[in-house]
Structure formats: structure tokens, C-alpha cells
Design a protein around this motif. Structure first.
Motif, PDB file in Angstrom:
ATOM      1  N   ILE A 365       0.759  -1.269  -0.027  1.00  0.00           N
ATOM      2  CA  ILE A 365      -0.048  -0.193   0.188  1.00  0.00           C
ATOM      3  C   ILE A 365       0.965   1.322   0.000  1.00  0.00           C
ATOM      4  N   PHE A 366       0.703   2.177  -0.910  1.00  0.00           N
ATOM      5  CA  PHE A 366       1.639   3.139  -1.083  1.00  0.00           C
ATOM      6  C   PHE A 366       0.852   4.469  -1.070  1.00  0.00           C
ATOM      7  N   TYR A 367       1.216   5.479  -0.256  1.00  0.00           N
ATOM      8  CA  TYR A 367       0.139   6.605  -0.040  1.00  0.00           C
ATOM      9  C   TYR A 367       1.116   7.688   0.009  1.00  0.00           C
ATOM     10  N   THR A 368       0.849   8.713  -1.199  1.00  0.00           N
ATOM     11  CA  THR A 368       1.646  10.031  -1.374  1.00  0.00           C
ATOM     12  C   THR A 368       1.075  11.040  -1.752  1.00  0.00           C
ATOM     13  N   ALA A 369       1.460  12.096  -2.361  1.00  0.00           N
ATOM     14  CA  ALA A 369       1.007  13.428  -2.655  1.00  0.00           C
ATOM     15  C   ALA A 369       1.122  13.763  -4.083  1.00  0.00           C
ATOM     16  N   PRO A 370       0.059  14.410  -4.765  1.00  0.00           N
ATOM     17  CA  PRO A 370      -0.026  14.524  -6.453  1.00  0.00           C
ATOM     18  C   PRO A 370       1.124  15.566  -6.547  1.00  0.00           C
ATOM     19  N   THR A 371       1.941  16.233  -5.669  1.00  0.00           N
ATOM     20  CA  THR A 371       3.027  16.900  -6.072  1.00  0.00           C
ATOM     21  C   THR A 371       3.972  15.983  -6.190  1.00  0.00           C
ATOM     22  N   ALA A 372       4.150  15.069  -5.392  1.00  0.00           N
ATOM     23  CA  ALA A 372       5.400  14.152  -5.627  1.00  0.00           C
ATOM     24  C   ALA A 372       5.057  13.485  -7.021  1.00  0.00           C
ATOM     25  N   ILE A 373       3.709  13.026  -7.225  1.00  0.00           N
ATOM     26  CA  ILE A 373       3.639  12.156  -8.356  1.00  0.00           C
ATOM     27  C   ILE A 373       4.103  12.888  -9.906  1.00  0.00           C
ATOM     28  N   ARG A 374       3.701  14.082  -9.571  1.00  0.00           N
ATOM     29  CA  ARG A 374       3.738  15.157 -10.883  1.00  0.00           C
ATOM     30  C   ARG A 374       5.386  15.266 -10.814  1.00  0.00           C
ATOM     31  N   SER A 375       6.130  15.426  -9.990  1.00  0.00           N
ATOM     32  CA  SER A 375       7.604  15.874 -10.036  1.00  0.00           C
ATOM     33  C   SER A 375       8.385  14.685 -10.646  1.00  0.00           C
ATOM     34  N   LEU A 376       7.556  13.393 -10.091  1.00  0.00           N
ATOM     35  CA  LEU A 376       8.341  12.050 -10.629  1.00  0.00           C
ATOM     36  C   LEU A 376       7.993  11.599 -11.980  1.00  0.00           C
ATOM     37  N   ILE A 377       6.556  12.010 -12.392  1.00  0.00           N
ATOM     38  CA  ILE A 377       6.507  12.136 -13.825  1.00  0.00           C
ATOM     39  C   ILE A 377       7.372  12.825 -14.629  1.00  0.00           C
ATOM     40  N   LYS A 378       7.513  14.100 -14.309  1.00  0.00           N
ATOM     41  CA  LYS A 378       8.600  15.015 -15.057  1.00  0.00           C
ATOM     42  C   LYS A 378       9.978  14.176 -14.995  1.00  0.00           C
ATOM     43  N   ALA A 379      10.414  13.881 -14.158  1.00  0.00           N
ATOM     44  CA  ALA A 379      11.716  13.214 -13.989  1.00  0.00           C
ATOM     45  C   ALA A 379      11.793  11.915 -14.815  1.00  0.00           C
ATOM     46  N   ALA A 380      10.692  11.146 -14.906  1.00  0.00           N
ATOM     47  CA  ALA A 380      10.823   9.929 -15.704  1.00  0.00           C
ATOM     48  C   ALA A 380      10.544  10.284 -17.140  1.00  0.00           C
ATOM     49  N   GLU A 381       9.995  11.250 -17.450  1.00  0.00           N
ATOM     50  CA  GLU A 381       9.757  11.570 -18.782  1.00  0.00           C
ATOM     51  C   GLU A 381      10.980  12.161 -19.513  1.00  0.00           C
ATOM     52  N   SER A 382      11.788  12.752 -18.339  1.00  0.00           N
ATOM     53  CA  SER A 382      13.266  13.246 -19.069  1.00  0.00           C
ATOM     54  C   SER A 382      14.299  12.331 -18.932  1.00  0.00           C
ATOM     55  N   ASP A 383      14.173  11.191 -18.099  1.00  0.00           N
ATOM     56  CA  ASP A 383      15.185  10.453 -17.674  1.00  0.00           C
ATOM     57  C   ASP A 383      14.827   8.933 -17.709  1.00  0.00           C
ATOM     58  N   GLU A 384      14.875   8.136 -18.772  1.00  0.00           N
ATOM     59  CA  GLU A 384      14.494   6.772 -18.767  1.00  0.00           C
ATOM     60  C   GLU A 384      15.153   5.881 -17.544  1.00  0.00           C
ATOM     61  N   LYS A 385      16.001   6.286 -17.024  1.00  0.00           N
ATOM     62  CA  LYS A 385      16.682   5.487 -16.195  1.00  0.00           C
ATOM     63  C   LYS A 385      16.066   5.639 -14.633  1.00  0.00           C
ATOM     64  N   VAL A 386      15.254   6.563 -14.482  1.00  0.00           N
ATOM     65  CA  VAL A 386      14.431   6.506 -13.314  1.00  0.00           C
ATOM     66  C   VAL A 386      12.914   6.516 -13.409  1.00  0.00           C
ATOM     67  N   HIS A 387      12.612   6.067 -14.719  1.00  0.00           N
ATOM     68  CA  HIS A 387      11.218   5.522 -14.923  1.00  0.00           C
ATOM     69  C   HIS A 387      10.799   4.411 -14.303  1.00  0.00           C
ATOM     70  N   PRO A 388       9.489   4.301 -13.436  1.00  0.00           N
ATOM     71  CA  PRO A 388       9.258   3.251 -12.803  1.00  0.00           C
ATOM     72  C   PRO A 388       9.265   1.966 -13.434  1.00  0.00           C
ATOM     73  N   LYS A 389       9.105   1.892 -14.823  1.00  0.00           N
ATOM     74  CA  LYS A 389       9.116   0.790 -15.388  1.00  0.00           C
ATOM     75  C   LYS A 389      10.692  -0.205 -15.076  1.00  0.00           C
ATOM     76  N   ASN A 390      11.789   0.390 -14.420  1.00  0.00           N
ATOM     77  CA  ASN A 390      13.061  -0.251 -14.259  1.00  0.00           C
ATOM     78  C   ASN A 390      12.605  -0.975 -12.923  1.00  0.00           C
ATOM     79  N   TRP A 391      11.611  -0.973 -12.133  1.00  0.00           N
ATOM     80  CA  TRP A 391      11.555  -1.680 -10.876  1.00  0.00           C
ATOM     81  C   TRP A 391      10.384  -2.432 -10.821  1.00  0.00           C
ATOM     82  N   ASP A 392      10.686  -3.595 -10.018  1.00  0.00           N
ATOM     83  CA  ASP A 392       9.413  -4.527  -9.934  1.00  0.00           C
ATOM     84  C   ASP A 392       8.434  -4.072  -8.954  1.00  0.00           C
ATOM     85  N   LEU A 393       7.051  -3.498  -9.588  1.00  0.00           N
ATOM     86  CA  LEU A 393       6.226  -2.962  -8.587  1.00  0.00           C
ATOM     87  C   LEU A 393       5.227  -4.112  -8.401  1.00  0.00           C
ATOM     88  N   SER A 394       5.322  -5.227  -8.686  1.00  0.00           N
ATOM     89  CA  SER A 394       4.218  -6.152  -8.521  1.00  0.00           C
ATOM     90  C   SER A 394       3.513  -6.350  -7.140  1.00  0.00           C
TER      91      SER A 394
END
Ligand code: WT7
Length: 667
Positions: A365-394
Motif C-alpha cells: 500500500i503506497f500513499y503519497t501526494a500529487p505533487t510528488a507524483i507530478r515531479s516524478l512524472i517529469k523526472a521519468a519523462e526526461s530520464d529513462e533511467k528513473v522511469h518506474p518501469k525499471n523496478w518491480d512494482l508487482s
């Protein structure tokens, strides 16, 4: 990503619906809408009986209550008022002798990635030892204690130890300034500060104890007798003899003492005071009671997060905010969960840190704020290496959002890239004052609509009304209210009961209905709530509440420089809202490098007065501010200028229309 104004547009036309699938409904504590509706019905038909049942089932009382709700002093409502309990016993002792005692209570991940785990049994021992240490320092039931701590196991221990001896804690976020700390110490009349020498965030060692010293040195903190210092790092700190003591020393003094018995307190005993911004300059000390708050912290863990014994829960909020109180320091422990506590920041050493931690600790169960999500979207879009697809979120089962409206674009990204289209997202609406969730989807029941916090929890009589308190039909925007009291509601504003009544229980509505301070609208088809934003002078920057007046007071307190200031919010793609300040200087309107320098100085000044989160993003200088002939600042015009909009509003009442163009110009 599109601009926030466009996002708001798209909420209005949102038609996508995501019903919970079998995986979410199966075995859920509240499974299916019929189960949710049955609970709502129970609350409506027998309000008293509903809360009586829940309070008996979910809280351990040392003295059972016989009165559930007392409305005789409304709006100073009392819940379970003749009952007694201890909050810490309900989070720790309760699990001893059950299989939970050997379960991991906290998985702590430090800023540098080092992991420490502590079981319920060991946490009880640590809290108990620290509670003994607090008593040995002369701290007693009813005393107020400031907690100015980093996100650590010790931070949670400090809060729990206060609760254990019946002291009322007031946590001050580690990003707040010496001045903010001083104001809170004085208002609360605190006898002690629990702090750390330093905090570690983003690879940096930042002072805490030195800021406490500075705050106390500002004067007026005459009630402070003790400063307890957790040595988070090996770096030296300056000691004030006779006042300061390290954790190690304080614990050594009580070595060998047995378990500190939890002090039973009345259900209405103030568990904590948490300061938050209102529409005037002075922060409000929101006072919460013990019994009702604890009940809701535990119950919303079960309901909103559908908590199961094998879950690994992670709420990313700092203990300095209400989210960190209810869903780090109390709720998960009261519910017997295993939770992750994280010291660092989402972007260090890289912007994939959250996803890496989800994989590493098998977070469910993961609980966070929209502002964190938005900043991580930005980061993932500009750098493949930090895109969540690199980790097992199953491992993830349920996602949560809190603190501000989540725009449908961010919701969809969260749903796809983190939840892999199988995890319900609970968009939880609540406030420092509500103590816990009030309007939120239930993961095993509620069909989700991106951008909507959907429906009130059972027992929460939320509605949308006009200025007179009259109900508005679905589709009509109005003010969000809660018509009946609920157990975890604010009890009063510390030291200011009049302000409590004035802020939350307007006379025009009869004086007993809780006014949230947010605008909202219900959808025509489902009656789902959508929050449209604050209706007072409160901004929401990165999920943090800031009063415009508070920032204005900080600016004009630079008396050598500033003649006048007005602060408004403007939409921001990452932080939701951004602070925009319009400033009139005593020396006249600056330009060029001088203007740049003064803007930097003013930003630093605000950081010093309040904290870095309050720093204005934009500063505009003018010879004056737009005012009516009676001298009132026309804020709606300033909001348009801040947004960069053309002024289409009526400016005929404006005394000095030429000022608009000037304020529209950057320096
Ligand atoms: C204000 C309360 C809730 C704990 C963290 C913030 C806004 C909060 C949502 C949401 C839309 C939200 C409201 C509220 N807010 N959650 N899910 N959707 N808006 O607590 O600092 O007391 O701020 O945050 O404007 O009034 P807080």
C-alpha cells in the motif's frame, strides 16, 4: 503535461470510471457498494449506536465510556467523554501477547539507504524507556512538548512516548524556521523540545538543534526547561548547560527502570496540537482529543486502505504534518501494520528512489501526494533511467493520494505506471482539522473517477451548501460542510476558542455545522464529490497549507525595505499552486539587477521567517497595489496578473488602473 487550468477543465468533463475488479473486492473489509451503503445506513438510522459499536470494537478502554456524543456545549463536541484510555497502549501494548508482537512494526530506510527494522515488542520497549526518560526530566501529564525531529524511528518514539505519559505533543515540521518554532513554543506554553542535532536529507546534513537554540534566543520561551537531543549524526552540537541533554544521557539516567505504565487519560484529553495556516497571519493550533482521534486513525487504516495482516504500508508524509501523525505515528501502529518510514527525499540519489524502495521492501500500500507524483512524472519523462518501469512494482495492491486535488493526467499516469492498471487509487480528502480521511473511495467497493475523492466515509455527513447552509443540488458548486460531528474532529484552537467557533462554525449556518473551507461540487450522475479548492486565503503549495496573510506579514516585517505586500496563488504544474507576491518598496520600484537582488533577499527573508516552503516563486514590484477607492486590495485582479491572464474583469472601481500594466511586467 498540460497546465493546471487545462487539467481543471478536463476534470469537468471526466467520464472515465474504474470499478474495482475481483482482486480488489475479494476478501475486502468493505466489499462492494452494498456493504458500504449498509454502513452508511447504520450511521444514519442509529448515529449514536454506530459510533458506540465502532469505539468498543476498535479501541481498548481502561475505563469504558457510557456517553458516546455530548452535544450540550456545541460546537465544542465531546466524544466518549467519560471513558479513559491511553493512545500508546492502543498502538503498542495491545499487540503484546498476540502474534503481532514479533511482527516488524517499522522498516526504517535512512537517507543513505541503510535499513533498520524494529518489531512491535522492541518498539514498545524503546517507547517505554523514552517515556521514563521524559518523566525523569520532570515532564508530566498535561504538559506540552514540542517535537522537532527528522523522519526517523526516534521521531515516532518521541510522539508515542509523549502520548504514553499523557503529555500533549506539538510536532513542528523540520523545515520550519526558528521564528516559526518560537511562535509555537510560546503559544503552546511548551516545557520541553525534543529535537535532533542534525537531520539527513538528500545527502545533506541540516541543523535542527541550532535552529531550536535560535528560536529560543528570539525570546519569550520562558516555559522551556529541557531540550532533549537525539544524536542523529556524529557531528558536535552546542550545549546549553542545565537545559540540554542528549537522548543517550537521558536514557542512561533511567536505565534498569521497568516498563513505563501507560497513563490513562480522559477520552477528551488533548493528544496533540498541530499548527496549521488559516486566513489570518497567525497559525492555528489545531487541538485533537485522544479517544475519537485514535478510533478514526485505526478505523480508516482498515477501511480506506483495506489493511490486511501481510500488508507493507508506506505513507511518504513527514511526521510534521497531519498525514504523518495519523498515517505514520498512530494509525499503522494501532492497526498492527508493518510500515516503511523513510528519512530522505524522493529525488535522492535519483528520482527513482520511491519505486526502488517499493521493490526493495515489497510495499503493498503506497500513499503519497500529487505533487510528488507530478515531479516524478517529469523526472521519468526526461530520464529513462528513473522511469518506474525499471523496478518491480508487482507487490503493490492499493495506491493512495492526499493533500490536494489530483489532476486526471497525474491520476492516469499513477494508475498505469505504478498501479499497472490493477491497483485502486484512493484519493483521500481530509484536513488537519478532520484528523483522518472524511471523503474517499473504498478500494474494494467504490467505482473510481479520476480527480474525484468520490463519497464520504460511513458516519461522515458531508454536504455541499450555500452561504446560509442550504443544501445545493448535484452539479451546483458550493461550500463543503460536515453536518454532524465525528469522533476525530478538531476540538478547539489551542488558546483561542472564539477563533475556533468563527473559523469553522459560521453563525449564518446555525453555528453547529463544520465548514471545511473548501469549495466542492457533486457530480450529476453519481453524486461524487470533487474538491474545487480553498474558499479562504489559504494556498496549497505541494500539499502544504500556507496562509497568504502569513507570507504578507513576513514580507512587511522587513520594515527597512517593504512598504506593502499582497500574496496570491497561481496554478503550477508541479506544486499545484505557487506563491506569487506583489511588493511595494519604500524606496520605489526597482528594476534590473537591483530588482533581482531584492527579490532574492525577500525570498530568503520569507524562508527565514516561516520556512523555505513559503518562499514566493514570483515577485513583482510596483509603485502601488491595485486598490478600490476605499483602499481595499483587489486580489482577484492580482490573481489574474499572476496567472498571466488578460484582465477582463470590471476595473471601474479601481483607483489606479495604470498599476495593472506595471505589475504585469517582470523585472
Ligand atoms: C486541505 C487541507 C489531508 C492531509 C494533508 C493536508 C486540500 C487535502 C485533498 C484531496 C483535494 C485536498 C484541501 C484541504 N486537500 N486532500 N484529496 N483532494 N484537496 O492537510 O494541510 O490541513 O490541508 O488540503 O484544500 O482543505 P492540510
Amino acid at each position: 503535461m498540460s497546465s493546471t487550468s487545462k487539467n481543471i477543465e478536463s476534470v469537468l468533463v471526466e467520464t472515465r470510471v474504474f470499478p474495482p475488479d475481483n482482486r480488489a473486492t475479494q476478501g475486502a473489509r468493505i466489499s462492494g457498494m452494498a456493504a458500504y451503503e449498509a454502513l452508511c445506513k447504520e450511521a444514519e438510522t442509529d448515529f449514536d449506536g454506530f459510533w458506540t459499536r465502532l469505539a468498543r470494537e476498535n479501541v481498548q478502554w481502561t475505563k469504558p465510556f457510557t456517553r458516546t456524543l455530548d452535544e450540550s456545549k456545541a460546537p465544542f463536541y465531546q466524544w466518549f467523554g467519560d471513558g479513559e484510555l491511553n493512545a500508546s497502549a492502543n498502538c503498542l501494548d495491545k499487540h503484546i501477547g498476540t502474534p503481532t508482537e514479533d511482527k516488524t512494526a517499522i522498516i526504517f530506510e535512512a537517507d543513505d539507504g541503510a535499513v533498520t527494522k524494529i518489531t512491535y515488542k522492541d518498539l514498545l520497549t524503546r517507547v517505554s524507556q523514552f517515556a521514563n526518560a521524559l518523566k525523569a526530566q520532570g515532564i508530566q501529564k498535561g504538559d506540552r512538548v514540542i517535537v522537532y525531529m527528522p523522519m526517523t524511528i526516534e521521531g515516532v518514539i518521541a510522539m508515542q512516548a509523549c502520548a504514553r505519559i499523557g503529555a500533549t505533543h506539538s510536532v513542528v515540521f523540520g523545515g520550519f524556521s526558528a521564528k516559526a518554532l518560537q511562535e509555537r513554543i510560546i503559544d503552546a506554553g511548551a516545557v520541553a523540545v525534543i529535537t535532533a542535532n542534525y537531520q539527513l536529507r538528500g545527502g545533506k546534513e541540516l541543523p535542527l538543534k541550532a535552529i531550536v537554540d535560535d528560536g529560543i534566543a528570539l525570546g519569550g520561551c520562558t516555559t522551556i526547561k529541557t531540550v532533549l537531543v537525539y544524536e542523529r549524526t556524529l557531528t558536535d552540537w552546542k550545549r546549553v548547560e542545565g537545559r540540554d541533554i542528549s537522548f543517550t544521557e537521558a536514557l542512561a539516567e533511567v536505565e534498569g527502570q521497568g516498563l513505563c505504565p501507560p497513563e490513562p487519560v480522559n477520552a477528551e484529553h488533548p493528544l496533540f496540537i498541530l499548527y496549521t495556516s488559516g486566513s489570518t497571519g497567525k497559525p492555528k493550533g489545531v487541538q485533537h482529543a485522544t479517544g475519537g482521534y485514535l478510533l478514526w486513525a485505526k478505523l480508516t487504516m482498515d477501511w480506506t486502505f483495506d489493511l490486511r495482516p501481510e500488508d507493507v504500508f508506506w505513507c511518504t508524509a513527514d511526521i510534521g504534518w497531519i498525514t504523518g501523525h495519523t498515517y505514520v505515528a498512530y494509525g499503522p501502529l494501532a492497526a498492527g501494520a508493518t510500515q516503511v518510514v523513510f528519512e530522505g527525499i524522493p529525488t535522492y540519489p535519483h528520482a527513482g528512489r520511491f519505486w526502488q524502495m517499493v521493490e526493495k521492501h515489497r510495499v503493498t500500500i503506497f500513499y503519497t501526494a500529487p505533487t510528488a507524483i507530478r515531479s516524478l512524472i517529469k523526472a521519468a519523462e526526461s530520464d529513462e533511467k528513473v522511469h518506474p518501469k525499471n523496478w518491480d512494482l508487482s507487490s503493490l495492491r492499493i495506491l493512495g493520494s492526499v493533500g490536494e486535488p489530483i489532476n486526471p493526467e497525474a491520476w492516469m499516469w499513477y494508475h498505469r505506471n505504478i498501479g499497472h492498471e490493477r491497483c485502486p487509487i484512493v484519493d483521500t480528502f481530509w484536513q488537519t482539522e478532520t484528523g483522518g480521511h472524511v471523503i474517499t473511495p473504498l478500494p474494494g467497493a467504490t467505482p473510481l473517477v479520476p480527480g474525484s475523492c468520490t463519497l464520504p466515509l460511513p458516519g461522515i455527513m458531508a454536504a455541499i451548501v450555500d452561504e446560509t447552509g442550504k443544501d445545493l443540488p448535484n452539479g451546483a458548486g458550493g461550500m463543503l460542510v460536515i453536518k454532524r460531528p465525528w469522533p476525530s474532529m478538531i476540538r478547539t484552537i489551542w488558546n483561542d476558542p472564539e477563533r475556533f467557533k468563527k473559523s469553522y462554525f459560521p453563525e449564518e449556518m446555525g453555528g453547529t455545522i463544520y465548514l471545511a473551507g473548501d469549495g466542492a461540487v457533486r457530480s450529476a450522475d453519481r453524486g461524487y464529490f470533487r474538491i474545487t479548492g480553498r474558499i479562504d486565503d489559504v494556498l496549497n503549495v505541494s500539499g502544504h497549507r500556507l496562509g497568504t496573510m502569513e507570507i504578507e506579514s513576513a514580507l512587511v516585517s522587513k520594515t527597512d525595505l517593504v512598504a506593502e505586500a499582497a500574496v496570491v496563488g497561481r496554478p503550477d504544474d508541479v506544486t499545484g499552486e505557487a506563491v506569487c507576491a506583489f511588493v511595494v518598496l519604500k524606496r520605489g520600484r526597482p528594476s534590473g539587477d537591483e530588482a533581482k537582488q531584492i527579490a532574492t533577499d525577500l525570498r530568503n527573508w520569507v524562508a527565514k521567517e516561516i520556512g523555505p516552503i513559503a518562499k514566493p516563486k514570483d515577485i513583482r514590484f510596483g509603485d502601488n497595489l491595485p486598490k478600490t477607492r476605499s483602499g481595499k486590495i483587489m486580489r482577484r485582479l492580482l490573481r489574474s496578473i499572476a496567472k498571466g491572464e488578460a484582465i477582463t474583469q470590471d476595473t471601474s472601481t479601481l483607483e489606479n488602473p495604470a498599476i495593472l500594466e506595471q505589475l504585469g511586467q517582470a523585472y
